[in-house]
Structures are given as structure tokens and as C-alpha cells.
Design an enzyme around this catalytic site. Structure first.
Site, PDB file in Angstrom:
ATOM      1  N   GLY A  13       0.816  -1.215   0.000  1.00  0.00           N
ATOM      2  CA  GLY A  13       0.000   0.000   0.000  1.00  0.00           C
ATOM      3  C   GLY A  13       0.845   1.258   0.000  1.00  0.00           C
ATOM      4  N   ALA A  14       0.173   2.408  -0.058  1.00  0.00           N
ATOM      5  CA  ALA A  14       0.880   3.690  -0.149  1.00  0.00           C
ATOM      6  C   ALA A  14       1.772   3.928   1.062  1.00  0.00           C
ATOM      7  CB  ALA A  14      -0.135   4.828  -0.299  1.00  0.00           C
ATOM      8  N   VAL A  15       1.250   3.705   2.268  1.00  0.00           N
ATOM      9  CA  VAL A  15       2.054   3.905   3.472  1.00  0.00           C
ATOM     10  C   VAL A  15       3.095   2.804   3.603  1.00  0.00           C
ATOM     11  CG1 VAL A  15       2.008   4.024   5.989  1.00  0.00           C
ATOM     12  CG2 VAL A  15       0.237   5.177   4.659  1.00  0.00           C
ATOM     13  N   CYS A 131      -2.818  11.280  10.369  1.00  0.00           N
ATOM     14  CA  CYS A 131      -1.835  12.094   9.653  1.00  0.00           C
ATOM     15  C   CYS A 131      -2.018  13.587   9.901  1.00  0.00           C
ATOM     16  CB  CYS A 131      -1.890  11.792   8.159  1.00  0.00           C
ATOM     17  SG  CYS A 131      -3.549  11.806   7.450  1.00  0.00           S
ATOM     18  N   GLN A 158      -6.833  18.151   2.326  1.00  0.00           N
ATOM     19  CA  GLN A 158      -6.141  16.875   2.375  1.00  0.00           C
ATOM     20  C   GLN A 158      -6.009  16.207   1.009  1.00  0.00           C
ATOM     21  OE1 GLN A 158      -8.083  16.111   6.735  1.00  0.00           O
ATOM     22  NE2 GLN A 158      -7.220  14.304   5.747  1.00  0.00           N
ATOM     23  N   HIS A 253      -0.769  17.098   3.022  1.00  0.00           N
ATOM     24  CA  HIS A 253      -1.935  17.755   3.595  1.00  0.00           C
ATOM     25  C   HIS A 253      -1.577  19.174   4.026  1.00  0.00           C
ATOM     26  CE1 HIS A 253      -3.923  14.035   3.338  1.00  0.00           C
ATOM     27  NE2 HIS A 253      -4.005  13.687   4.604  1.00  0.00           N
ATOM     28  N   GLN A 326       1.798  13.740   4.181  1.00  0.00           N
ATOM     29  CA  GLN A 326       1.048  12.897   5.105  1.00  0.00           C
ATOM     30  C   GLN A 326       1.443  11.436   5.021  1.00  0.00           C
ATOM     31  OE1 GLN A 326      -0.159  13.382   2.130  1.00  0.00           O
ATOM     32  NE2 GLN A 326      -1.205  11.498   1.580  1.00  0.00           N
TER      33      GLN A 326
END
Length: 346
Positions: A13-15, A131, A158, A253, A326
Site C-alpha cells: 500500500g501507499a504507506v 496524519c 487533504q 496535507h 502525510q
């Protein structure tokens, strides 16, 4: 130096991807790396540390079987709910989701503010804050210590990547569709050609004042997270009111802050306090068009603050604009700082 077996739940995933980059760039003392995900992603390959790893399925047994020492969870609250307790029996869990954040037995940590709470984790789980909360508290905390805050009003702008890869794809696809139609007819009503993707409405050329679900009091869960998490992290109870808006920005963000202090303040002191705050960069020279922007903040580990000014009518109120990546400051970097502080001081 001791080395650690590290797992990332939600590695693709992105994180999760930002966590991998952070582990690579921080020279984290890793003995073994184990990427984990759902059964749907198990068996796929993922690139990390200059080699390919096979993604394993997240199960209750995998953490003990792989002898995991530190497990980062970034796969959504339902996954943390199901597997974090099992993982915490043998590993330190650092959870990026909202599931444990307000649990009284789980510390909610921003290392620049309350690193000491890392060692007050009876469940062996440490929660990473929201975040938007992380970047806001890094501005509020030093100011509160110096001036004493009375209340805060915050409006957020955001980025779509806050909703993960699906948010990024929605913006890309909608922009492509919109631009194709605008090329043919610049006066076209985009309401007729755009369809909602990851969000309640199309995000391209739009702003959506709706992040997470609405509660009975009219606030969204995202807005309430910023209130309750800030209180827990900083150990305060001053009023906070938030309005959270999704905007067609890819990454980082932004937040407009109105901070009321208990007494009148010197703006020069505000600059000095923030310039000396850890992880904060003051970016504020309007005469040269110098102020924070999401593009400039992207792929950095700092919270940028600018547009600092006194309220025109209330000498006790400060206004400012802060921006942070973020995915890094608001997720991966904070989680890594927690882990690094833990292994350094354990």
C-alpha cells in the site's frame, strides 16, 4: 549492534511503500524483512532493499513463525483489529490505523512530543496518530508550552493519497476524463461527464468537505480524530474545532490554523519558538512569495509553517498555514521514529 526481524502488514500500500523507503534510507538494523498482506496479494513479489521479496499472507501464526520483533500495521483498522493482538504476543506492534488510538492501554505517540509513552505500552502496541493530527500537534505543542493555548480552529486541505492508492487512481482517471472533454468543449459541464471514484463526489477540479463517515453531531470521524487524538497526545483539554476537506492534490496535507492564546503574544517570539521546534521548518516571507505548499512539502520529513500573522481584531489569536507530507510525516516517518526510539532506548 542488535538487528531486528521486521514485518510490514500492508507492504504494497501507499504507506507500506513509504515505510520500506524509510527503512532503507534510515539504515534501520534489519536482520530479516517480511512483507505481509491479504490472501489476495500473497505470493506477489515486492521490491525492497535491492531484492525481491514474496509477500506472505497475514495470519495469526505468521508473526511467531517468522520470529518478528517489530511489526508495522498499515492495512486498515479491520486488519489491525483482527491480527495486532496476535502479533503483539511476540513483537512490538506499531499500528498506523485508527483502531487502537483512543484505547487507554495503547500509547498514542508523536516522538517529538511524548516519546516517553513508547515504554508505557502494556499491550505491546503503540498507535501512530492520524496524519492530520501529527502535523498539527508538532505546531501546537511548542506554542502551547510557551504561550498556553486557549482554543484552536483548524481547516484541512487533504491530498487524495490520504485515501491510499485508490484515491490516487481516482484523481488520475478523473483528470484524464475531464481534460479529454475540456479539449473538445471548454464550456462543458463536468458534472455530466465525471463519476465519483474513491470519494463521495468526483475529486477532479473539486473540493469535498467529507473525510470518513459523518457522526450524529454533524462532524466527520476525521474531524473528531483531530480533536480527541490531540488531547491525548498533548495531555490537554482546550477546545478544538476541525473541518476536513479533500482536495485534488496528489500528496501532502495542508492546514489553516487559528490559535487563540490565553494572553497577548509577541509574533517575534512565535517565530523563535517554531524555528527551534523539532521537525518544524518556518517558511514565511510573503514579500518573496515564500510560504508552504503541498508540492514543496512532498517527499520530505518536515512540517512547514508559514503565513504567520496576528488576527486583525483579537490580539490573542494567531493564524498560520502548515503543510506536511502525510505519507511520510503523517504516517511512515512517525512510525519509524517510534521504532528507532524504541530500539535505541529499550
Amino acid at each position: 549492534m542488535k538487528t531486528y526481524n521486521v514485518a510490514i502488514v500492508g507492504a504494497s500500500g501507499a504507506v507500506g511503500q513509504e515505510l520500506i523507503k524509510g527503512l532503507e534510507n534510515s539504515f534501520f538494523p534489519i536482520k530479516k524483512f517480511v512483507p505481509l498482506a491479504s490472501a489476495r496479494s500473497a505470493g506477489k513479489k515486492i521490491r525492497a532493499f535491492n531484492k525481491d521479496y514474496e509477500i506472505l499472507e497475514t495470519t495469526h501464526e505468521v508473526f511467531e513463525k517468522e520470529e518478528i520483533d517489530i511489526a508495522f500495521f498499515s492495512a486498515g483498522g479491520s486488519v489491525s483489529e483482527e491480527f495486532a493482538i496476535s502479533a503483539s504476543k511476540t513483537a512490538l506492534v506499531i499500528d498506523n490505523t485508527s483502531f487502537f488510538r483512543l484505547n487507554k492501554d495503547v500509547p498514542l505517540v508523536v516522538p517529538e512530543i511524548n516519546a516517553q509513552e513508547i515504554f508505557n505500552a502494556p499491550l505491546n502496541i503503540i498507535a501512530n496518530p492520524n496524519c492530520s493530527t501529527i502535523q498539527m500537534t508538532q505546531i501546537l505543542n511548542p506554542l502551547h508550552l510557551h504561550f498556553k493555548i486557549k482554543s484552536v480552529i483548524v481547516s484541512t486541505y487533504q491530498a487524495v493519497s490520504g485515501a491510499g492508492n485508490k484515491g490516487i487512481e481516482s484523481l488520475k482517471n478523473e483528470l484524464k476524463t475531464a481534460l479529454e472533454h475540456l479539449e473538445k468543449d471548454p464550456a462543458i459541464d463536468l458534472n455530466q461527464v465525471l463519476q465519483a471514484g474513491a470519494f463521495a463526489y468526483p475529486i477532479a477540479f473539486n473540493a469535498i468537505a467529507h473525510i470518513d463517515t459523518f457522526k450524529e453531531n454533524g462532524y466527520t470521524k476525521e474531524e473528531l480524530k483531530m480533536v480527541h487524538e490531540t488531547h491525548k497526545i498533548m495531555g490537554v483539554d482546550f477546545p478544538i474545532s476541525a473541518t476536513c476537506v479533500r482536495v485534488p492534490v496528489l500528496r501532502s496535507h495542508s492546514e489553516s490554523l487559528s490559535i487563540a492564546f490565553e494572553k497577548e503574544f509577541d509574533l517575534k517570539e512565535v517565530y523563535e519558538v517554531l524555528k527551534n521546534a523539532p521537525s518544524v521548518v518556518v517558511c514565511d516571507d510573503p514579500s518573496h512569495n515564500l510560504y508552504p505548499t503541498p508540492l514543496k512539502a512532498s517527499h520530505t520529513d518536515s512540517v512547514f509553517i508559514g503565513r504567520l500573522r496576528k488576527d486583525l481584531f483579537d490580539k490573542k489569536t494567531l493564524h498560520g498555514f502548515c503543510v506536511a507530507d502525510q505519507l511520510r510525516v503523517g504516517a511512515a516517518t512517525n512510525a519509524l521514529k517510534i521504532a528507532l526510539h524504541y530500539i535505541k532506548n529499550a
